[in-house]
Scaffold this motif. Structure first.
Motif, short mmCIF file in Angstrom:
data_model
loop_
_atom_site.label_atom_id
_atom_site.label_comp_id
_atom_site.label_asym_id
_atom_site.label_seq_id
_atom_site.Cartn_x
_atom_site.Cartn_y
_atom_site.Cartn_z
N ILE A 218 -10.60 63.44 44.26
CA ILE A 218 -10.00 62.11 44.38
C ILE A 218 -10.07 61.44 43.01
CG2 ILE A 218 -10.24 59.84 45.47
CD1 ILE A 218 -11.69 61.27 47.79
N GLU A 219 -8.93 61.03 42.50
CA GLU A 219 -8.90 60.43 41.15
C GLU A 219 -8.64 58.94 41.25
OE1 GLU A 219 -6.03 62.28 38.59
OE2 GLU A 219 -6.52 61.01 36.88
N HIS A 220 -9.56 58.14 40.78
CA HIS A 220 -9.36 56.69 40.82
C HIS A 220 -8.71 56.21 39.52
CE1 HIS A 220 -13.44 57.15 39.01
NE2 HIS A 220 -13.08 56.11 38.27
N VAL A 253 -13.33 61.89 37.52
CA VAL A 253 -13.39 60.80 36.55
C VAL A 253 -12.39 61.07 35.42
CG1 VAL A 253 -14.88 59.58 34.92
CG2 VAL A 253 -15.84 60.46 37.06
N ASP A 254 -11.36 60.23 35.35
CA ASP A 254 -10.43 60.27 34.22
C ASP A 254 -10.91 59.17 33.28
OD1 ASP A 254 -8.19 59.49 32.55
OD2 ASP A 254 -6.90 60.71 33.81
N LEU A 255 -11.28 59.56 32.06
CA LEU A 255 -11.93 58.58 31.18
C LEU A 255 -11.08 57.33 30.93
CD1 LEU A 255 -13.77 60.72 28.46
CD2 LEU A 255 -14.48 60.09 30.76
N GLY A 256 -9.78 57.50 30.89
CA GLY A 256 -8.91 56.36 30.59
C GLY A 256 -8.65 55.44 31.77
N HIS A 257 -9.23 55.76 32.92
CA HIS A 257 -8.92 54.97 34.12
C HIS A 257 -9.97 53.91 34.42
CE1 HIS A 257 -6.00 58.19 35.92
NE2 HIS A 257 -5.69 57.82 34.68
N HIS A 258 -10.61 53.43 33.36
CA HIS A 258 -11.63 52.39 33.53
C HIS A 258 -11.33 51.23 32.60
CE1 HIS A 258 -13.41 56.27 34.58
NE2 HIS A 258 -13.99 55.59 35.54
N PHE A 280 -13.66 66.09 35.36
CA PHE A 280 -13.08 65.10 34.45
C PHE A 280 -11.63 65.37 34.10
CE2 PHE A 280 -17.54 64.88 33.83
CZ PHE A 280 -17.79 63.54 33.56
N HIS A 281 -10.96 64.28 33.81
CA HIS A 281 -9.74 64.32 33.02
C HIS A 281 -10.14 63.66 31.71
CE1 HIS A 281 -6.50 64.72 36.38
NE2 HIS A 281 -7.26 65.80 36.25
N PHE A 282 -10.22 64.46 30.66
CA PHE A 282 -10.65 63.92 29.37
C PHE A 282 -9.47 63.37 28.57
CE2 PHE A 282 -14.18 66.94 30.11
CZ PHE A 282 -15.24 66.04 29.99
N LEU A 326 -8.26 68.45 30.30
CA LEU A 326 -7.75 67.41 29.41
C LEU A 326 -6.61 66.73 30.15
CD1 LEU A 326 -7.66 69.58 26.18
CD2 LEU A 326 -9.04 67.50 26.47
N ASP A 327 -6.47 65.44 29.99
CA ASP A 327 -5.30 64.76 30.56
C ASP A 327 -4.83 63.75 29.51
OD1 ASP A 327 -3.30 63.73 32.04
OD2 ASP A 327 -4.54 62.81 33.58
N GLN A 328 -3.96 64.21 28.65
CA GLN A 328 -3.47 63.38 27.55
C GLN A 328 -1.96 63.52 27.48
OE1 GLN A 328 -7.14 64.72 24.59
NE2 GLN A 328 -5.08 65.34 24.10
MN MN Z 1 -5.72 61.94 35.16
#
Ligand code: MN
Ligand code: RM4
Ligand code: MN
Length: 431
Positions: A218-220, A253-258, A280-282, A326-328
């Motif tokens: 689950i990705e928030h 945890v996608d780092l950019g989603h905070h 993670f999605h880094f 990675l998610d960039q």
């Molecule tokens: Mn993502």
């Protein structure tokens, strides 16, 4: 025959900097020995690190203002895999690719699998897409998907997720990631609690279709494209849902989603403690972005996250099996270069975190000595482990300097010739 970077070419390029790397490596070996650390242990750690590459990351992304397509961009999933294979050849830590359906929907999954295997690639988590409408679909996701007030829209979104799992089974994937864009732009638009109830109802159906050895992630995301509220807005909501769904559900945890300045390493520690960290999605972020290259803005934060991960790894925390991806999305760089650079930064943070003197850190914590505790972390963070990373890559057949070798190979130029831009034909993805 499509152009590929040749192994001999990599070896030849490595000759240019081999002597310098060996010298630096020997120096670092002595330095680490003084701290009772065997450099070979860290090389092994570097060699063992794996991070998946997102198929959509090899194309040029865009902003909501414009997209500037690059030369030789991949036009379909096979060409995306070619680019992923080039990255893998040079950095050696990225053997898996994560697919996004329907952007990467294969005409023949078995054929795609063979194409990937021939290049040493395998498939990581599947990703569904109910954040845009696809040709031929009956209902629109304009006002939501898994949480839409209309049950027929929700059913369509569930069916799409089940299809992703089906495709993933043929491809050997073992996880399915669900990120939804559902949310609201205006106060009052959505009834918060009812929307979450509908989410759980839809996710129960998806969960029920998971094979025994699969996990669902689950990705928030706290905002975007919805600008006022999102249904799965933070790790608390994600954790609640993962618990409601069952043991195969985890929080990604996608780092950019905070929001800026959020203590992400602490969220990571909490999810580890509760046995619900998916992985993670880094990427990195300064303000509200979720697509900048990993480690480009807050490298210390990245290190602190890995500090938690390595601590859990060494302590053999229960249910700890994080999936790294990675998610960039790249607007102004060559995506292959950015992905390679990010992969290297992750290995760096991982190795540095292994270099932390954990006994000393625990002692400092127990002695209520914050200054020493920070100094211990800083010592690991400020040690340049580049020679370790370079040696690990070369031992695995990769490049000492991936970016330089890639540029020298002329890969992009070759692809520009092989993949002439045809009007209207670009790989599906974020535009
Ligand atoms: Mn993502
Ligand atoms: C979202 C989210 C998802 C990714 C899409 C493309 O912001 O990060 O993981 O699949 O973007
Ligand atoms: Mn994102």
């Amino acid at each position: 025959m499509h152009f590929e970077i040749d192994d001999d070419f990599i070896t030849e390029q490595n000759q240019h900097s081999r002597a310098a790397v060996d010298e630096d490596f020997e120096h670092l070996r002595k330095q680490l020995r003084r701290q009772h650390v065997d450099i070979e242990d860290l090389v092994k750690k570097a060699e063992s690190f794996r991070v998946a590459v997102p198929s959509w990351g090899v194309g040029t992304g865009g902003t909501r203002f414009a997209r500037f397509p690059g030369e030789g961009e991949p036009r379909d999933v096979y060409e995306k895999l070619e680019d992923c294979a080039a990255i893998f050849k040079l950095v050696r830590s990225t053997p898996a690719v994560s697919l996004h359906i329907p952007w990467d929907k294969p005409d023949d999954a078995t054929k795609l699998m063979a194409f990937a295997s021939a290049r040493g690639l395998s498939f990581d988590a599947m990703n569904s897409n109910t954040f845009q409408d696809h040709p031929g679909q009956k209902h629109s996701y304009k006002f939501g998907s898994l949480t839409h007030p209309d049950k027929s829209v929700r059913d369509q979104a569930v069916a799409h997720n089940l299809e992703c799992i089906e495709i993933g089974k043929t491809l050997g994937a073992k996880a399915h990631t669900v990120w939804i864009a559902d949310g609201g732009n205006f106060p009052g638009q959505q009834h918060f609690r009812r929307a979450l109830e509908r989410y759980l109802e839809s996710m129960h159906d998806i969960y029920a279709a998971l094979p025994d050895d699969w996990r669902v992630f689950i990705e928030h995301k706290f905002y975007e494209p919805a600008f006022y509220s999102t249904v799965i807005n933070d790790w608390g909501t994600s954790y609640y849902c993962a618990r409601e769904l069952g043991p195969k559900a985890f929080c990604l945890v996608d780092l950019g989603h905070h929001a800026p300045n959020v203590n992400i390493e602490m969220i990571v520690a909490r999810l580890i403690q509760f046995g619900k960290l998916a992985g993670f999605h880094f990427n990195d972020s300064k303000y509200g972005d979720d697509d900048l290259d990993a480690g480009s803005i807050k490298p210390f934060q990245l290190f602190l996250i890995f500090n938690e991960l390595v601590d859990a790894e060494l302590g053999q925390a229960a249910n700890f099996n994080p999936a790294y991806m990675l998610d960039q999305s790249h607007n102004i760089t060559d995506p292959i270069e950015s992905l390679m650079m990010s992969a290297v930064e992750l290995v760096r943070a991982y190795v540095q975190a292994h270099f932390v003197d954990r006994d000393a850190l625990m002692e400092a914590q127990d002695n209520c000595d914050p200054l020493l505790a920070l100094a211990i972390l800083k010592q690991a963070f400020t040690t340049d482990v580049s020679p370790i990373l370079a040696v690990a890559r070369t031992r695995a057949g990769g490049a000492i300097d991936p970016i330089r070798t890639y540029r020298q190979s002329g890969y992009r130029r070759h692809k520009a010739e092989e993949r002439p831009t045809q009007k209207g034909v670009t790989a599906s993805g974020i535009v």
